[in-house]
Motif scaffolding. Sequence first.
Motif, PDB file in Angstrom:
ATOM      1  N   UNK A  71       2.910  -3.272   5.323  1.00 20.50           N
ATOM      2  CA  UNK A  71       3.683  -2.309   6.121  1.00 20.50           C
ATOM      3  C   UNK A  71       3.376  -0.891   5.638  1.00 20.50           C
ATOM      4  N   UNK A  72       3.335  -0.744   4.305  1.00 20.39           N
ATOM      5  CA  UNK A  72       3.028   0.576   3.750  1.00 20.39           C
ATOM      6  C   UNK A  72       1.662   1.060   4.237  1.00 20.39           C
ATOM      7  N   UNK A  73       0.725   0.118   4.367  1.00 24.71           N
ATOM      8  CA  UNK A  73      -0.618   0.451   4.843  1.00 24.71           C
ATOM      9  C   UNK A  73      -0.570   1.037   6.240  1.00 24.71           C
ATOM     10  N   UNK A  74       0.290   0.438   7.085  1.00 19.98           N
ATOM     11  CA  UNK A  74       0.397   0.926   8.472  1.00 19.98           C
ATOM     12  C   UNK A  74       0.900   2.361   8.483  1.00 19.98           C
ATOM     13  N   UNK A  75       1.929   2.631   7.658  1.00 16.05           N
ATOM     14  CA  UNK A  75       2.474   4.005   7.590  1.00 16.05           C
ATOM     15  C   UNK A  75       1.421   4.956   7.032  1.00 16.05           C
ATOM     16  N   UNK A  76       0.677   4.439   6.038  1.00 13.72           N
ATOM     17  CA  UNK A  76      -0.380   5.250   5.425  1.00 13.72           C
ATOM     18  C   UNK A  76      -1.416   5.661   6.475  1.00 13.72           C
TER      19      UNK A  76
END
Length: 597
Positions: A71-76
Amino acid sequence: MDLLKSFIKKHFCHFTYFYTHLRHRIWIALGLSILVGLLDGFGLAMFIPMLEMVGDGGASAEGLGNLAFLINGLTYLGLELNLITILTTLVFFFTLKGIAKFAESYYKVIVQQYFNSKLRIDNVDKLTHYQYKSFVTSDAGRIQNTLSGETERVAGAYRYYIQTLQSAIMLTVYVFLAFLANPQFALLVAIGGLISNFLFKQLYRRTNSVSKNITRDAHGYQGLLIQKVSFFKYLKATSMNEKFAEKLKKSILSIEANNRKIGFYGSILEASREPLTIIVVVGVILVETQVFNSGLGLIILSLLFFFRSLTYLMHLQTVWNSFLNVSGSLENMKVFQKEMALSKEYYASKKLKGVYESIELKNLKFEYGEKEILKNINLKLEAKKTYAFVGGSGSGKTTLVNLIVALMPTNSGCILIDGQDLKCLDIRSYQSKIGYITQEPVIFNDTIFNNVTFWALPSNENIERFWDALEKAAIADFVKELSLQEKELLGNNGINLSGGQRQRLSIARELFKNIDVLVMDEATSALDVETEIKIQESVEKLKGKMTILIVAHRLSTIKNADQVILLENGEFEGMGTFKSLINISEKFKNSVALQNI
Ligand SMILES: Nc1ncnc2c1ncn2[C@@H]1O[C@H](COP(=O)(O)OP(=O)(O)OP(=O)(O)O)[C@@H](O)[C@H]1O
């Protein structure tokens, strides 16, 4: 180091076997499985934020534990965490997984084909270069069974083994993902897996031992079957067919009884798997909710991985059991291949063009195990002359001829071909110059042309040589009278030919080969006198054109040999023309008198 070696040998011996055949292919196949597992796991993880959105409208990385990086990757990447993003990512991972799955499945098929053909070709090569001495003492049923049915079972063993490894990898990947999401869960799966494995271990052990019995019985069955076909005429004529059939039936029943046993263990395994899974599932839910008070998200993701893991755990147990069903065949194949490799024929590099001067035997000795068969034989056979070997039954005539045609190596002493030691020659080049005819003519299940020319192209030159060989073997007239002539099909081992016709076709084949040495070991002894005389006349015409070695009991057939060699109890007794030998040897004189010659 030794401990490590024996550990690898014990636990990875099957892997080592497959690895020696497949090398890097195994790693690629397993690497693809890891990729499929990871992509599937990442895709599954996307369900959690999606569910959260359905629940309260806001996605977060919390429910993913250590998988939060997804999920953090998507925001990144600057993507907004809405339903569309999550669903697109879900589709993305599962599409990638689909592609990886295709690559994994198709690659598995490719490797399986590679393994099957390599195994078969390896075995054909091993049999081709198997030493004759080892061959005569081996069990024909075992060879036949190992090269046919057992090869199929070993191909199956590879299939199940690789599936087991792939399931183990998937299981590991899910346990690893689950561990990232929720460490307690991983521990529970491991415990569940260990308990079920402990329960199944006994069944595995029994399956393995029954599998070995099946392989052993199958060797016996094939051996009996070979004999039933080979001795069909005798068994039929003496009414022993049914009695012999009883042995075959007994063998079939024994194999099937063992198959039933394997089926019984398999059924227990199959039936107990589901209840066991449910027990573990219920246990995990209880422990997660009651003991660890885990959040709903974590439990759901854990359960998703959990179900996936269990699917693979169950699959692993099934394919492992299937592997064990055929593991006896794998062990037999390993031993068989090792034995064949140990008894591999040795070929020196020097090639022989022909036998132009002589075949010389120097201080030749030969033993079968402890038993001394030939004792210190010294002989010089000149090229293009005809020699006859005579002597009592068991005196060693056939053994001597077998050594001369390089079917077996000598125990001591040597054989010189035109002055060159046979041990320093590529025996194949020598044997290609030898024609060998025994009491049992070899007829292949094919046309007359292919039988004689050994599947040569039907070019004008070959057709001419073919008819020439038939003429020399005194069988041309017979073939010309057949409706299809040279295209006529011969039945199994020439069953639709007379003994004399079979023998003359065998001679024609040898003559087509353009040989320098013709060996006839009791070649005409099974024939009637008239046919024998005909063949003798054809051989007579070959005199002076090639070296002819004849082993015969009927002394009338060797009267015209240039030299007659007398053997007794493996020893050289004397040599001379037929007439002179009568004067030299009392034994020979008596034999001649006994046969009223
Ligand atoms: N595969 C084998 N293993 C052990 N002993 C063998 C084997 N083949 C042959 N022998 C033994 O070798 C000896 C010589 O046999 P060989 O067949 O050479 O004799 P022979 O003179 O050709 O006999 P015959 O005229 O009866 O055919 C015999 O005592 C036989 O028992």
